[in-house]
Write a protein that holds these residues in place. Sequence first.
Motif, PDB file in Angstrom:
ATOM      1  N   ILE A   1       7.054   5.836  -6.378  1.00  0.00           N
ATOM      2  CA  ILE A   1       6.842   6.739  -5.333  1.00  0.00           C
ATOM      3  C   ILE A   1       7.704   6.823  -4.223  1.00  0.00           C
ATOM      4  O   ILE A   1       8.042   7.905  -3.270  1.00  0.00           O
ATOM      5  CB  ILE A   1       5.266   6.287  -4.735  1.00  0.00           C
TER       6      ILE A   1
ATOM      7  N   ARG B   1       5.220   1.435  -9.686  1.00  0.00           N
ATOM      8  CA  ARG B   1       4.789   2.489  -9.311  1.00  0.00           C
ATOM      9  C   ARG B   1       5.272   2.707  -7.984  1.00  0.00           C
ATOM     10  O   ARG B   1       5.561   3.831  -7.542  1.00  0.00           O
ATOM     11  CB  ARG B   1       3.163   2.169  -9.465  1.00  0.00           C
TER      12      ARG B   1
ATOM     13  N   ASN C   1      -1.356   5.098   2.840  1.00  0.00           N
ATOM     14  CA  ASN C   1      -1.505   6.404   1.868  1.00  0.00           C
ATOM     15  C   ASN C   1      -2.375   5.822   0.704  1.00  0.00           C
ATOM     16  O   ASN C   1      -3.286   6.635   0.316  1.00  0.00           O
ATOM     17  CB  ASN C   1      -0.226   6.523   1.311  1.00  0.00           C
ATOM     18  N   ASP C   2      -2.384   4.686   0.437  1.00  0.00           N
ATOM     19  CA  ASP C   2      -3.028   4.354  -0.802  1.00  0.00           C
ATOM     20  C   ASP C   2      -4.742   4.211  -0.441  1.00  0.00           C
ATOM     21  O   ASP C   2      -5.574   4.566  -1.110  1.00  0.00           O
ATOM     22  CB  ASP C   2      -2.782   2.597  -1.406  1.00  0.00           C
TER      23      ASP C   2
ATOM     24  N   ARG D   1      10.776   9.141  -4.805  1.00  0.00           N
ATOM     25  CA  ARG D   1      10.340  10.460  -5.038  1.00  0.00           C
ATOM     26  C   ARG D   1      10.104  10.860  -3.451  1.00  0.00           C
ATOM     27  O   ARG D   1       9.908  12.155  -3.350  1.00  0.00           O
ATOM     28  CB  ARG D   1       9.278  10.815  -5.866  1.00  0.00           C
ATOM     29  N   HIS D   2       9.888  10.051  -2.610  1.00  0.00           N
ATOM     30  CA  HIS D   2       9.349  10.397  -1.428  1.00  0.00           C
ATOM     31  C   HIS D   2      10.436   9.726  -0.294  1.00  0.00           C
ATOM     32  O   HIS D   2      10.274   8.820   0.371  1.00  0.00           O
ATOM     33  CB  HIS D   2       8.058   9.924  -0.960  1.00  0.00           C
TER      34      HIS D   2
END
Lengths: 226, 248, 212
Positions: free
Chosen positions: A19, A15, A78-79, A22-23
């Motif tokens: 992320i 995961r 962020n989480d 993609r970032h």
Amino acid sequence: MQLTYRKAFKTILVRDLTIAIRHRDDIFNPLLFFIITVSLFPLGIGPEANTLMKIAPGIIWVAALLATLLSLERLFKNDHADGSLEQLLLSPCPTFVLVLAKITAHWIITGLPLIIIAPLLGVLLNLHQDSYLALMLTLLIGTPVLSLLGAIGVALTVGIKKGGVLLSLLILPLYIPVLIFATSAIDAASMNLPYDGQLAIIGAIFVGSLTLAPFAVGSALKVSIN
Amino acid sequence: MWKWLHPYSNPQTTYNLCGTLTPWFAGISAILLTIGLAMSLVFSPPDYQQGESVRIFYIHVPSAMLSMGIYLGMAISALCALVWQMKLTETSIAAMAPVGATFTAIALFTGAAWGKPMWGTWWVWDARLTSELILLFLYLGVIALHNAFEDKELAGKAASVLALVGVINLPIIHYSVEWWNTLHQGATISKFDKPSMSTDMLIPFAISFFGFAFMVASLICIRFKAEIIARNSMRPWVKALAMEKEAN
Amino acid sequence: MSNTTNLLTANKLTCIREDRLLFEELSFTVNPGDIIQIEGANGTGKTSLLRILAGLSQPYSGNVLYKDTPINDSEEEYKADLLFLGHLAGVKGEMSSEENLQFYLTMHGLDASVAEETLSEVSLYGFEDALASHLSAGQHRRIALARLWQSKSKIWILDEPFTAIDKAGVKKLEDLFLQHAEHGGAVILTTHQDLSLKSSNFHKIVLTHQFI
């Protein structure tokens, strides 16, 4: 269907890597910072080859510390902001597994690129030719320590609004032993001296922080989400 | 085994205990420091090598030792706070950190002042001074983290975690700095090691050390009281206390 | 305490936030089949209570018992039997709705392959491949709620589950709660809406402002 530690670890790792991919800024910005900081030193000190050779290990390592520091916030921030941190802590898997998975992901995203780009910076700083292997090895063993210790700092400051500067105050002193032994290993290599002693000490610090840091991070996170 | 400790998990009892202890600690400290400092700063013999400047030693070494000692005490409190969930030990960290930081700063300052006549420069990257500097950073980290939290209870818990992490790292940092120092400076500095003490130095040293130690104890008690009050401001006994003060 | 084990027990909970007393010595029990709504004006500590029950926050004093063991001592069993949904949906914008749901299902040891059909329960059919960052806050919320349909946990703790959910959705959720309660589960929730639940085990706990 049972959730094994291995499966939980893999799920979180995949995961976080997804992320990050993609970032992509998350991967490239600290790396660019690393390169730019290192290239500022010759401009500030002067391009004299011998001086640069002498200070190259220190500069590369200090820049690596700062680049890691810069990337650390992302580990939990962020989480925490979108609520997935509390969901992760409530999942049935023990906290240290998920913490280890997140730290591993962080190292793959930031530590590994630093190791790959470091020889290039060695060239810019006229690093002694016998030192390259030592540089790579110290980074390879040392950067996981940076991620592990850094995670403690982020976990402590994640709930605080302006935690960024505070983070550096908490973490940088803890990085000192790694910095000392890594640069001395690189120095020793340039003089054709054995440096496996220093590597062994960094390795010991790595094993120590690998076993203890996840628990410190776990209790720090519990405080931060309170 | 823990039974006798139990009453002190009550803030009010601890507050009163600190109140009783403070004047004793302060008094003992004043007496010891007067004797100790008079002996060390006036009556003790000057060093044959370092001359009068050796007297800084009587302030520098006790404060350096105490700065480490307070950090250790903080870490023990932190361990109790995290393992047995004792709220008061969290409070005590907030009481100890600034005192410890002050003594670290004193050790640094006196170390620098000692360095000037010894090495002709205010700052040398000597192993002990560097360790003290890093210790100061660790203290400042704990204080800054504690201040960053709005909720004082969370602040205490976070500071506990950091203090524990710090105390595990401290020996590693200390060792690495010492090793780094021998690596880079070789034989330049050995004077800064404790001079082998003769009895006419040891006695004033011991007296002033304990004088400083009791001073630390009384300062911590005073700060501890203040922290307990701040955290229990809505408790009836604190309100009663405030009323009482106002009436006087 | 009765001889049948309570699912969840709040034991003399006191909560203080930034020098403000929210509630004091609050005790209640949750049995299988209960649906409990926590009521109270804003700032009375509803969210704090739910977070304490879930074990995310520590109370100032008192403790929470899961099957008569303090939750700090039976952390893993409790977490396996708990589903908590807070104010924040916990949805990652960089992943699609299906990936988000799959992640949480896997982390709770459930079958992740049913994620797509579960999303249609919360009328997100057709959005399963859309990146969550392209979806609205209400849709994020529904991704989180979709987990309820697959959950095998006994205890559901839900903070404002109906925000940004339309009428039909609310009805569907209420039915799901009743079904969950019938199967021996328990639901603890806060909401500003009036619930039309017809159940003998539907209770309310009212929190009021404390003045000292």
